[in-house]
Design a protein around this motif. Sequence first.
Motif, PDB file in Angstrom:
ATOM      1  N   ALA A 103       1.001  -1.180   0.168  1.00  0.00           N
ATOM      2  CA  ALA A 103       0.032   0.095  -0.056  1.00  0.00           C
ATOM      3  C   ALA A 103       0.846   1.160   0.205  1.00  0.00           C
ATOM      4  O   ALA A 103       0.462   2.018  -0.526  1.00  0.00           O
ATOM      5  CB  ALA A 103      -0.736   0.129   1.411  1.00  0.00           C
ATOM      6  N   LEU A 104       2.086   1.036   0.615  1.00  0.00           N
ATOM      7  CA  LEU A 104       2.847   2.316   0.590  1.00  0.00           C
ATOM      8  C   LEU A 104       3.475   2.861  -0.634  1.00  0.00           C
ATOM      9  O   LEU A 104       3.806   4.022  -0.791  1.00  0.00           O
ATOM     10  CB  LEU A 104       3.877   2.061   1.487  1.00  0.00           C
ATOM     11  N   ALA A 105       3.519   1.946  -1.746  1.00  0.00           N
ATOM     12  CA  ALA A 105       3.857   2.365  -3.102  1.00  0.00           C
ATOM     13  C   ALA A 105       3.066   3.137  -3.679  1.00  0.00           C
ATOM     14  O   ALA A 105       3.281   3.716  -4.953  1.00  0.00           O
ATOM     15  CB  ALA A 105       4.199   1.161  -3.910  1.00  0.00           C
ATOM     16  N   ILE A 106       1.704   3.463  -3.123  1.00  0.00           N
ATOM     17  CA  ILE A 106       0.741   4.009  -3.866  1.00  0.00           C
ATOM     18  C   ILE A 106       1.086   5.704  -3.616  1.00  0.00           C
ATOM     19  O   ILE A 106       0.517   6.438  -4.331  1.00  0.00           O
ATOM     20  CB  ILE A 106      -0.462   3.879  -3.339  1.00  0.00           C
ATOM     21  N   TYR A 107       1.796   6.009  -2.505  1.00  0.00           N
ATOM     22  CA  TYR A 107       1.916   7.544  -2.266  1.00  0.00           C
ATOM     23  C   TYR A 107       2.334   8.554  -3.255  1.00  0.00           C
ATOM     24  O   TYR A 107       1.941   9.437  -3.544  1.00  0.00           O
ATOM     25  CB  TYR A 107       2.859   7.278  -0.914  1.00  0.00           C
ATOM     26  N   SER A 108       3.525   7.994  -4.014  1.00  0.00           N
ATOM     27  CA  SER A 108       4.074   8.899  -4.920  1.00  0.00           C
ATOM     28  C   SER A 108       2.946   9.207  -6.179  1.00  0.00           C
ATOM     29  O   SER A 108       2.893  10.204  -6.463  1.00  0.00           O
ATOM     30  CB  SER A 108       5.521   8.407  -5.517  1.00  0.00           C
ATOM     31  N   ALA A 109       2.527   8.034  -6.382  1.00  0.00           N
ATOM     32  CA  ALA A 109       1.647   8.231  -7.602  1.00  0.00           C
ATOM     33  C   ALA A 109       0.083   8.991  -7.253  1.00  0.00           C
ATOM     34  O   ALA A 109      -0.437   9.567  -8.061  1.00  0.00           O
ATOM     35  CB  ALA A 109       0.905   6.751  -8.027  1.00  0.00           C
ATOM     36  N   MET A 110      -0.042   8.748  -6.135  1.00  0.00           N
ATOM     37  CA  MET A 110      -0.955   9.581  -5.411  1.00  0.00           C
ATOM     38  C   MET A 110      -0.730  11.251  -5.545  1.00  0.00           C
ATOM     39  O   MET A 110      -1.883  11.968  -5.961  1.00  0.00           O
ATOM     40  CB  MET A 110      -1.539   9.153  -3.835  1.00  0.00           C
ATOM     41  N   LEU A 111       0.180  11.599  -5.318  1.00  0.00           N
ATOM     42  CA  LEU A 111       0.635  12.993  -4.971  1.00  0.00           C
ATOM     43  C   LEU A 111       0.819  13.557  -6.400  1.00  0.00           C
ATOM     44  O   LEU A 111       0.664  14.830  -6.367  1.00  0.00           O
ATOM     45  CB  LEU A 111       1.973  13.154  -4.062  1.00  0.00           C
ATOM     46  N   GLN A 112       1.283  12.654  -7.115  1.00  0.00           N
ATOM     47  CA  GLN A 112       1.023  13.158  -8.701  1.00  0.00           C
ATOM     48  C   GLN A 112       0.235  13.240  -9.322  1.00  0.00           C
ATOM     49  O   GLN A 112       0.018  13.649 -10.638  1.00  0.00           O
ATOM     50  CB  GLN A 112       2.309  12.478  -9.366  1.00  0.00           C
ATOM     51  N   SER A 113      -1.170  12.645  -8.877  1.00  0.00           N
ATOM     52  CA  SER A 113      -2.356  12.504  -9.650  1.00  0.00           C
ATOM     53  C   SER A 113      -2.930  13.923  -9.844  1.00  0.00           C
ATOM     54  O   SER A 113      -2.568  14.746  -8.864  1.00  0.00           O
ATOM     55  CB  SER A 113      -3.266  11.467  -8.880  1.00  0.00           C
ATOM     56  N   ILE A 167      -2.169  -1.400 -10.898  1.00  0.00           N
ATOM     57  CA  ILE A 167      -1.077  -2.089 -10.402  1.00  0.00           C
ATOM     58  C   ILE A 167      -0.468  -3.059 -11.429  1.00  0.00           C
ATOM     59  O   ILE A 167      -1.164  -4.096 -11.558  1.00  0.00           O
ATOM     60  CB  ILE A 167      -1.153  -2.750  -9.012  1.00  0.00           C
ATOM     61  N   GLU A 168       0.514  -3.048 -12.107  1.00  0.00           N
ATOM     62  CA  GLU A 168       0.980  -3.840 -13.084  1.00  0.00           C
ATOM     63  C   GLU A 168       2.558  -4.061 -12.742  1.00  0.00           C
ATOM     64  O   GLU A 168       3.309  -3.573 -11.745  1.00  0.00           O
ATOM     65  CB  GLU A 168       0.952  -3.086 -14.363  1.00  0.00           C
ATOM     66  N   GLN A 169       3.009  -5.163 -13.384  1.00  0.00           N
ATOM     67  CA  GLN A 169       4.530  -5.636 -13.280  1.00  0.00           C
ATOM     68  C   GLN A 169       4.679  -5.780 -11.787  1.00  0.00           C
ATOM     69  O   GLN A 169       5.921  -5.358 -11.203  1.00  0.00           O
ATOM     70  CB  GLN A 169       5.280  -4.598 -14.124  1.00  0.00           C
ATOM     71  N   ASN A 170       4.045  -6.571 -11.227  1.00  0.00           N
ATOM     72  CA  ASN A 170       4.245  -6.925  -9.689  1.00  0.00           C
ATOM     73  C   ASN A 170       4.333  -5.933  -8.764  1.00  0.00           C
ATOM     74  O   ASN A 170       5.150  -5.877  -7.991  1.00  0.00           O
ATOM     75  CB  ASN A 170       5.323  -8.010  -9.665  1.00  0.00           C
ATOM     76  N   GLY A 171       3.694  -4.920  -9.036  1.00  0.00           N
ATOM     77  CA  GLY A 171       3.611  -3.759  -8.163  1.00  0.00           C
ATOM     78  C   GLY A 171       4.718  -2.695  -8.449  1.00  0.00           C
ATOM     79  O   GLY A 171       4.660  -1.672  -7.886  1.00  0.00           O
ATOM     80  N   ASN A 172       5.544  -2.908  -9.509  1.00  0.00           N
ATOM     81  CA  ASN A 172       6.529  -1.909  -9.632  1.00  0.00           C
ATOM     82  C   ASN A 172       5.994  -0.719 -10.847  1.00  0.00           C
ATOM     83  O   ASN A 172       6.699   0.094 -10.875  1.00  0.00           O
ATOM     84  CB  ASN A 172       7.355  -2.669 -10.782  1.00  0.00           C
ATOM     85  N   SER A 173       4.812  -1.002 -11.236  1.00  0.00           N
ATOM     86  CA  SER A 173       4.238   0.093 -12.230  1.00  0.00           C
ATOM     87  C   SER A 173       2.745   0.428 -11.416  1.00  0.00           C
ATOM     88  O   SER A 173       1.761  -0.371 -11.410  1.00  0.00           O
ATOM     89  CB  SER A 173       4.189  -0.257 -13.370  1.00  0.00           C
ATOM     90  N   ILE A 174       2.494   1.832 -11.355  1.00  0.00           N
ATOM     91  CA  ILE A 174       1.373   2.269 -10.717  1.00  0.00           C
ATOM     92  C   ILE A 174       0.938   3.102 -11.384  1.00  0.00           C
ATOM     93  O   ILE A 174       1.532   4.587 -11.546  1.00  0.00           O
ATOM     94  CB  ILE A 174       1.676   2.757  -9.197  1.00  0.00           C
TER      95      ILE A 174
END
Length: 234
Positions: A103-113, A167-174
């Motif tokens: 869930a923590l990997a969402i943070y950067s993508a969220m702030l850039q949305s 979420i793609e590529q085993n969580g490496n791409s959001i």
Amino acid sequence: MAVFALIGTLWVHYEFWGYLIVRPGLLGSAKNIIEVEHLIPIRTDFCDTDKPCGLTIDKQSTLVEILNSSQGAPYSPNAKPLLNHLQAQGKLPSSFEHNVQEALAIYSAMLQSPIIATPDEGYTQDFLQGVVLIGKTKAGHKRAFVSARGDQVANDHYPYYQALFAIEQNGNSIQYLDGQRFFFEVAGIEGFEGPLVIFIIWGVLVLIFGCVPTAFIIIVDTLWQHRLHQQSED
């Protein structure tokens, strides 16, 4: 004048609160998640404009606590639309998970949305507190849905976000897919929103820019016609 006043009222309401008439419910595209894998409470560490924020799992938060608090906090919305939907579908877990680092990997993508609000000077957009749902669609696509509020982006003015990510590529791409936001107040003018407020503001605008000028013109015209009538008699 009445039509222009209504358009202006709706525009002002949308600009301030983030919606036209009624607060939006659960983001429609989030309902495509039919298989729930994880439900995780998240929040950022304490931060300000001089210190970078970091997302963490909120291990102090419980599902029961959020369900109860959401029922008694109409001006501080959180994950209630999401939790109500999952409950209605019979897919609400019995408790949160507190060890899913994904869930923590969402943070950067969220702030850039594009839904993240731009704060006034002296405020930050980096704070988030809410829930992350990770699951799959009927087609087997992995999705993450964030339902969270931010810290105040202006005085007592708080954003509430809902965002869907692929979420793609085993969580490496959001990748950000869809989202919505609106605002709420915690002091001063909380509750001053919605249809009744729109009607009141519309009535005031019609009175100020419609009735008052019309009455003034009628009075001036009457006085002018009276003066012309007197001059013609003389």
